[in-house]
Design a protein around this motif. Structure first.
Motif, PDB file in Angstrom:
ATOM      1  N   SER A  83       0.807  -1.221   0.000  1.00 48.47           N
ATOM      2  CA  SER A  83       0.000   0.000   0.000  1.00 48.47           C
ATOM      3  C   SER A  83       0.844   1.277   0.000  1.00 48.47           C
ATOM      4  O   SER A  83       0.335   2.351  -0.266  1.00 48.47           O
ATOM      5  N   LYS A  84       2.130   1.175   0.288  1.00 50.72           N
ATOM      6  CA  LYS A  84       2.988   2.352   0.413  1.00 50.72           C
ATOM      7  C   LYS A  84       3.620   2.795  -0.898  1.00 50.72           C
ATOM      8  O   LYS A  84       3.835   3.967  -1.125  1.00 50.72           O
ATOM      9  N   LYS A  85       3.937   1.845  -1.757  1.00 47.66           N
ATOM     10  CA  LYS A  85       4.698   2.170  -2.959  1.00 47.66           C
ATOM     11  C   LYS A  85       4.455   1.098  -4.012  1.00 47.66           C
ATOM     12  O   LYS A  85       4.236  -0.062  -3.690  1.00 47.66           O
ATOM     13  N   LYS A  86       4.532   1.490  -5.266  1.00 44.38           N
ATOM     14  CA  LYS A  86       4.406   0.526  -6.356  1.00 44.38           C
ATOM     15  C   LYS A  86       5.784  -0.044  -6.686  1.00 44.38           C
ATOM     16  O   LYS A  86       6.786   0.655  -6.582  1.00 44.38           O
ATOM     17  N   ASP A 120      17.365 -10.763  -2.959  1.00 43.49           N
ATOM     18  CA  ASP A 120      16.506 -10.040  -2.006  1.00 43.49           C
ATOM     19  C   ASP A 120      15.394  -9.301  -2.738  1.00 43.49           C
ATOM     20  O   ASP A 120      14.256  -9.276  -2.290  1.00 43.49           O
ATOM     21  N   GLY A 121      15.745  -8.710  -3.875  1.00 51.17           N
ATOM     22  CA  GLY A 121      14.743  -7.999  -4.670  1.00 51.17           C
ATOM     23  C   GLY A 121      13.661  -8.922  -5.198  1.00 51.17           C
ATOM     24  O   GLY A 121      12.480  -8.558  -5.221  1.00 51.17           O
ATOM     25  N   LEU A 122      14.050 -10.122  -5.619  1.00 52.21           N
ATOM     26  CA  LEU A 122      13.057 -11.091  -6.093  1.00 52.21           C
ATOM     27  C   LEU A 122      12.050 -11.429  -4.999  1.00 52.21           C
ATOM     28  O   LEU A 122      10.839 -11.457  -5.238  1.00 52.21           O
ATOM     29  N   CYS A 123      12.558 -11.674  -3.788  1.00 47.84           N
ATOM     30  CA  CYS A 123      11.669 -12.033  -2.674  1.00 47.84           C
ATOM     31  C   CYS A 123      10.775 -10.863  -2.288  1.00 47.84           C
ATOM     32  O   CYS A 123       9.566 -11.034  -2.084  1.00 47.84           O
ATOM     33  N   LEU A 124      11.356  -9.680  -2.187  1.00 50.06           N
ATOM     34  CA  LEU A 124      10.590  -8.489  -1.824  1.00 50.06           C
ATOM     35  C   LEU A 124       9.489  -8.215  -2.839  1.00 50.06           C
ATOM     36  O   LEU A 124       8.324  -8.008  -2.484  1.00 50.06           O
ATOM     37  N   LEU A 125       9.845  -8.251  -4.107  1.00 55.29           N
ATOM     38  CA  LEU A 125       8.863  -7.953  -5.153  1.00 55.29           C
ATOM     39  C   LEU A 125       7.835  -9.069  -5.325  1.00 55.29           C
ATOM     40  O   LEU A 125       6.692  -8.797  -5.692  1.00 55.29           O
ATOM     41  N   ALA A 126       8.221 -10.310  -5.049  1.00 53.59           N
ATOM     42  CA  ALA A 126       7.246 -11.405  -5.110  1.00 53.59           C
ATOM     43  C   ALA A 126       6.150 -11.192  -4.067  1.00 53.59           C
ATOM     44  O   ALA A 126       4.971 -11.417  -4.338  1.00 53.59           O
ATOM     45  N   GLY A 127       6.536 -10.743  -2.888  1.00 53.25           N
ATOM     46  CA  GLY A 127       5.531 -10.405  -1.875  1.00 53.25           C
ATOM     47  C   GLY A 127       4.709  -9.204  -2.302  1.00 53.25           C
ATOM     48  O   GLY A 127       3.488  -9.171  -2.152  1.00 53.25           O
TER      49      GLY A 127
END
Length: 159
Positions: A83-86, A120-127
């Motif tokens: 909800s904070k950022k795309k 780390d980016g893959l995991c963060l963006l997957a969520g």
């Protein structure tokens, strides 16, 4: 005796010293290695593998479990931050590369969650992109298991 005890406290920890502490340290090292905190779980796993005190199965279990839970923590943070950022608003090179991969190949990219910089980016963006929790967990875990098995086998063969 007091001087010897003081010298031991001041001596920097070596990986073999840490390896003596056991599977709990391996789990903790693997967990922190999967978050934004620095870690060296591969080196610790290799040191523990060469000691021969633990079975391959127990080392792989604890390293994979810790590292997968660390990545799922990052996944969960991505899920909470929706909800904070795309995702497109990220400016980092790693996040943009991860976003491109996820858009092109979908959830299968999570098999590469172990890779430096983009993992780390893959995991963060997957969520963030609301990928399935269970599918993410399984694919991230499989990729990390494969990586740790390779580290174990290499350490066992080289040392």
């Amino acid at each position: 005796q007091a001087a010897a005890a003081h010298a031991c406290r001041r001596r920097p920890a070596r990986m073999n010293d840490i390896a003596e502490m056991g599977l709990g340290w391996l789990f903790l090292s693997a967990f922190t290695s999967a978050t934004l905190l620095p870690g060296s779980s591969e080196v610790l796993l290799g040191a523990m593998a060469t000691r021969g005190e633990w079975s391959m199965a127990s080392l792989l279990l604890w390293a994979t479990l810790g590292n997968t839970l660390g990545s799922m923590t990052t996944w969960w943070l991505g899920r909470l931050a929706t909800s904070k950022k795309k995702p497109e608003d990220f400016q980092g090179r790693g996040e943009q590369k991860a976003l491109t991969w996820l858009k092109q190949h979908g959830h299968w990219c999570l098999l590469l969650a172990w890779t430096p910089v983009i993992g780390d980016g893959l995991c963060l963006l997957a969520g963030w992109l609301r990928f399935s929790f269970w599918r993410s967990l399984i694919l991230i875990g499989l990729g990390k298991l494969f990586r740790y098995a390779l580290v174990f086998l290499l350490a066992s063969q080289i040392f």
